[in-house]
Write an enzyme that holds these catalytic residues in place. Structure first.
Site, PDB file in Angstrom:
ATOM      1  CG  ASP A  52     -96.670  31.619 122.848  1.00  0.00           C
ATOM      2  OD1 ASP A  52     -96.032  31.380 121.811  1.00  0.00           O
ATOM      3  OD2 ASP A  52     -96.295  31.268 123.974  1.00  0.00           O
TER       4      ASP A  52
ATOM      5  CE  LYS B 273     -94.509  28.712 105.421  1.00  0.00           C
ATOM      6  NZ  LYS B 273     -94.837  29.807 104.494  1.00  0.00           N
TER       7      LYS B 273
ATOM      8  CD  GLU C 242     -95.649  33.016 102.714  1.00  0.00           C
ATOM      9  OE1 GLU C 242     -95.264  32.590 103.818  1.00  0.00           O
ATOM     10  OE2 GLU C 242     -96.066  32.278 101.810  1.00  0.00           O
TER      11      GLU C 242
ATOM     12  CG  HIS D 163     -95.899  33.420  96.090  1.00  0.00           C
ATOM     13  ND1 HIS D 163     -96.350  33.612  97.379  1.00  0.00           N
ATOM     14  CD2 HIS D 163     -94.557  33.525  96.135  1.00  0.00           C
ATOM     15  CE1 HIS D 163     -95.316  33.822  98.163  1.00  0.00           C
ATOM     16  NE2 HIS D 163     -94.213  33.776  97.434  1.00  0.00           N
TER      17      HIS D 163
HETATM   18  C1  MEV Z   1     -96.481  28.806 101.168  1.00  0.00           C
HETATM   19  O1  MEV Z   1     -96.170  29.707 102.192  1.00  0.00           O
HETATM   20  C2  MEV Z   1     -97.556  27.836 101.601  1.00  0.00           C
HETATM   21  C3  MEV Z   1     -97.850  26.709 100.614  1.00  0.00           C
HETATM   22  O2  MEV Z   1     -96.625  26.024 100.300  1.00  0.00           O
HETATM   23  C4  MEV Z   1     -98.840  25.783 101.278  1.00  0.00           C
HETATM   24  C5  MEV Z   1     -99.071  24.491 100.525  1.00  0.00           C
HETATM   25  O3  MEV Z   1     -98.188  24.045  99.778  1.00  0.00           O
HETATM   26  O4  MEV Z   1    -100.150  23.915 100.756  1.00  0.00           O
HETATM   27  C6  MEV Z   1     -98.377  27.239  99.311  1.00  0.00           C
END
Ligand code: MEV
Length: 423
Positions: A279, A263, A84, A377
């Site tokens: 792992d 995430k 990513e 991003h």
């Molecule tokens: C993207 O991989 C991760 C985010 O969505 C985390 C978040 O929203 O805090 C940018």
């Protein structure tokens, strides 16, 4: 085109090249795939074949280095394996913005893993619980005999706890937790073997039937913690700070948001876990179970304001990682990754990973609370789009730059730019 059948008799007995040839035949793939997949990079084909069943090749993932990190007063380079874009940059940015306040301070609650032995078909579970607890010393002996190497390295059995669980369809069950110090090992094999060795004794003492014997990935005796302070100057003032606090509040009260928030934390955590051959699923399962320990799924991080008005961030999460065994030892890239980090103990690795998780969360919240996530991003993602459009070599940067300048990071536009460049 659908394949004729996934039933390939004797597939596992074939050599790796023959397996690959078979897959190409059955899936009707171009024979060029053979050259593509038979290149296993720096991982010896024999190692690939010994790591998993039915191997046909490897899947390469970029390895990046996050810079700027100071952890417990020491500068550390962070190897991150991720597909990513913006994950590595996020850590670099967060770490740069807290360097002047000293970087990250970390700690570890211990290197204890839990193995569970499930006992069922027991009429008097509370009675059985005490029978098991009375045999603590025997359990210690059996556990330590099972792994003398661990014992030699200062690890081994530490304690037991026994819980009676009600409400299962098969009646109440008695769950014994073996608490084992696994030191520099992640410890799954060690504790699973101990659980299997102890189980027959538990059945014998109680007259019940032992069933599952397996570690718990909710490694809450192995919590890695990190904290850091970001000064108002470094982050751009009170409105940014308050935006981050509000974003944290949102995650802490809403599981829909918490899942995305965590995430983001795991973007950083899993990238280092993978780069070091650990792992990823074990750490991820532990993280999410720990985030839900109150009964509601919540944020793994916490954000506050200190007396001077600066932003302070904290993370605390299970971190079952090791340096011994598995891909950490057999994968040359994992070994180099540990050298890059100058990491010689599982404790340091766990602590640094927690710091990376916090850094990642800081950058995500800051971006979300200010310009939005897409700007940064997409600037990084533009290179992927350029490659998808067919750009190669120096064309990639040129196409990506034009995409960002044009404000629309899309494959069709990348194709147009590429066509124009190529005349
Ligand atoms: C993207 O991989 C991760 C985010 O969505 C985390 C978040 O929203 O805090 C940018």
């Amino acid at each position: 085109m659908p394949i004729q059948s996934s039933r390939i008799s004797g597939f596992h007995k074939l050599s790796m090249p023959d397996r690959l040839a078979k897959v190409i035949e059955v899936a009707g793939l171009d024979s060029a795939v053979e050259a593509q997949l038979s290149n296993t990079g720096n991982l010896d084909a024999a190692v690939v074949d010994s790591m998993i069943e039915n191997a046909i090749g490897t899947m390469n993932i970029p390895l990046g280095i996050a810079t700027n990190m100071i952890v417990d007063g020491e500068d550390v380079l962070i190897p991150m394996a991720t597909e990513e874009s913006s994950v590595v940059a996020a850590v670099c940015n967060a770490a740069r913005q807290c360097r002047d306040s000293g970087g990250f301070i970390t700690s570890l609650s211990g290197s204890l893993m839990i193995a569970q032995v499930q006992l069922i078909d027991v009429k008097n579970p509370e009675f059985a619980r005490l029978q098991i607890l009375e045999n603590k010393d025997r359990i210690r002996e059996v556990c330590d005999e099972t792994d003398p190497v661990l014992l030699k390295h200062g690890g081994g059995y530490r304690d037991i706890e026994v819980r009676v669980l009600e409400g299962g369809r098969t009646g109440s069950m008695v769950i014994t937790h073996l608490i084992v110090d696994t030191r520099d090992a992640m410890g799954a094999n060690a504790v699973n073997s101990m659980a299997e060795a102890v189980a027959p004794l538990i059945a014998q003492w109680t007259g019940g039937r032992t069933y599952l014997r397996i570690l718990s990935n909710l490694a809450d005796r192995r919590l890695a913690r990190a904290r850091a302070t970001w000064s108002l100057d470094a982050i751009g003032g009170e409105s940014v700070r308050d935006g981050i606090l509000s974003a944290f509040d949102f995650a802490d009260i809403d599981p829909y948001r918490a899942a995305t928030h965590n995430k983001g934390v795991m973007n950083g955590v899993s990238a280092v876990v993978l780069a070091t051959g650990n792992d990823t699923r074990a750490v991820e399962a532990g993280a999410h179970a720990y985030a839900a320990r109150s009964g509601q799924y919540r944020s793994l991080t916490r954000w506050e304001v200190d007396q001077e008005g600066n932003l302070t961030g904290m993370i605390e999460m299970p971190m079952a990682v090791g340096l011994i065994g598995g891909a950490t030892k057999s994968h040359p890239t994992a070994r180099v990754a540990l050298d890059v980090m100058n990491t010689r103990t599982a404790e340091k690795l766990a602590r640094v990973i927690a710091a990376v998780g916090l850094a990642q969360n800081f950058s995500a919240l800051k971006a979300l609370a200010t310009t939005g996530i897409q700007k940064g991003h997409m600037a990084l993602h533009a290179k992927n789009i350029a490659v998808m459009a067919g750009a190669t070599g120096p064309e990639i940067d040129t196409v990506a730059r034009e995409l960002v300048e044009g404000g629309k990071v899309r494959v069709d536009i990348a194709e147009e730019i590429l066509a124009r460049l190529r005349g």
